[in-house]
Design a protein around this motif. Structure first.
Motif, PDB file in Angstrom:
ATOM      1  N   ARG A  56     -11.992 -17.723  28.627  1.00 43.47           N
ATOM      2  CA  ARG A  56     -12.343 -18.904  27.613  1.00 43.47           C
ATOM      3  C   ARG A  56     -11.036 -19.231  27.131  1.00 43.47           C
ATOM      4  N   LYS A  57      -9.913 -18.379  26.917  1.00 43.21           N
ATOM      5  CA  LYS A  57      -8.686 -18.755  26.231  1.00 43.21           C
ATOM      6  C   LYS A  57      -8.317 -19.697  27.059  1.00 43.21           C
ATOM      7  N   LYS A  80      -9.764 -23.178  26.565  1.00 38.15           N
ATOM      8  CA  LYS A  80      -9.468 -23.384  25.293  1.00 38.15           C
ATOM      9  C   LYS A  80      -8.204 -24.475  25.382  1.00 38.15           C
TER      10      LYS A  80
END
Length: 128
Positions: free
Chosen positions: A2-3, A6
């Motif tokens: 997810r990072k 992002k």
């Protein structure tokens, strides 16, 4: 993961923002160049119009001067004052006597009499 997504989304947004900003700066610079070019052309057009006006004024002045110089009274006064000429009181004529034998119609009849190289120079000696 997810990072990572992002960071990718942040990078894409930043890239889009930089691209949009560079397009905007390019458009502003392009418009500035066009404005400068238009101002330069307007200045050139104004200088051409001033030149045309100057030459038009000079033409009007020269036409007025010409009409003043062509006027008969102006010519007469210039001749009298500047050149010291005087008006003629009595006009004389000279009459010129025309030789009737020297006409072209009478020369055609005498062609048989003219022969040799001297015939072309006969006019120098006054002979037909």
């Amino acid at each position: 993961m997810r990072k990572s997504n992002k960071n990718k989304n942040k990078f894409r947004i930043t890239l889009k923002f930089v691209a949009a900003l560079s397009v905007a700066v390019g458009l502003v610079i392009g418009l500035g160049i066009l404005r400068f070019h238009a101002a330069r052309l307007a200045y050139y057009l104004e200088s051409v119009n001033q030149s045309i006006q100057k030459y038009s004024d000079e033409e009007v002045m020269l036409r007025q001067e010409l009409s003043a110089l062509v006027a008969p009274i102006r010519i007469y006064s210039y001749c009298k004052e500047s050149l010291g000429m005087q008006k003629v009181l009595k006009a004389e004529t000279l009459s010129i006597r025309v030789r009737s034998t020297g006409l072209a119609a009478s020369n055609n009849n005498n062609d048989s009499r003219r022969t040799g190289w001297r015939s072309s120079l006969a006019w120098l000696f006054g002979r037909q």
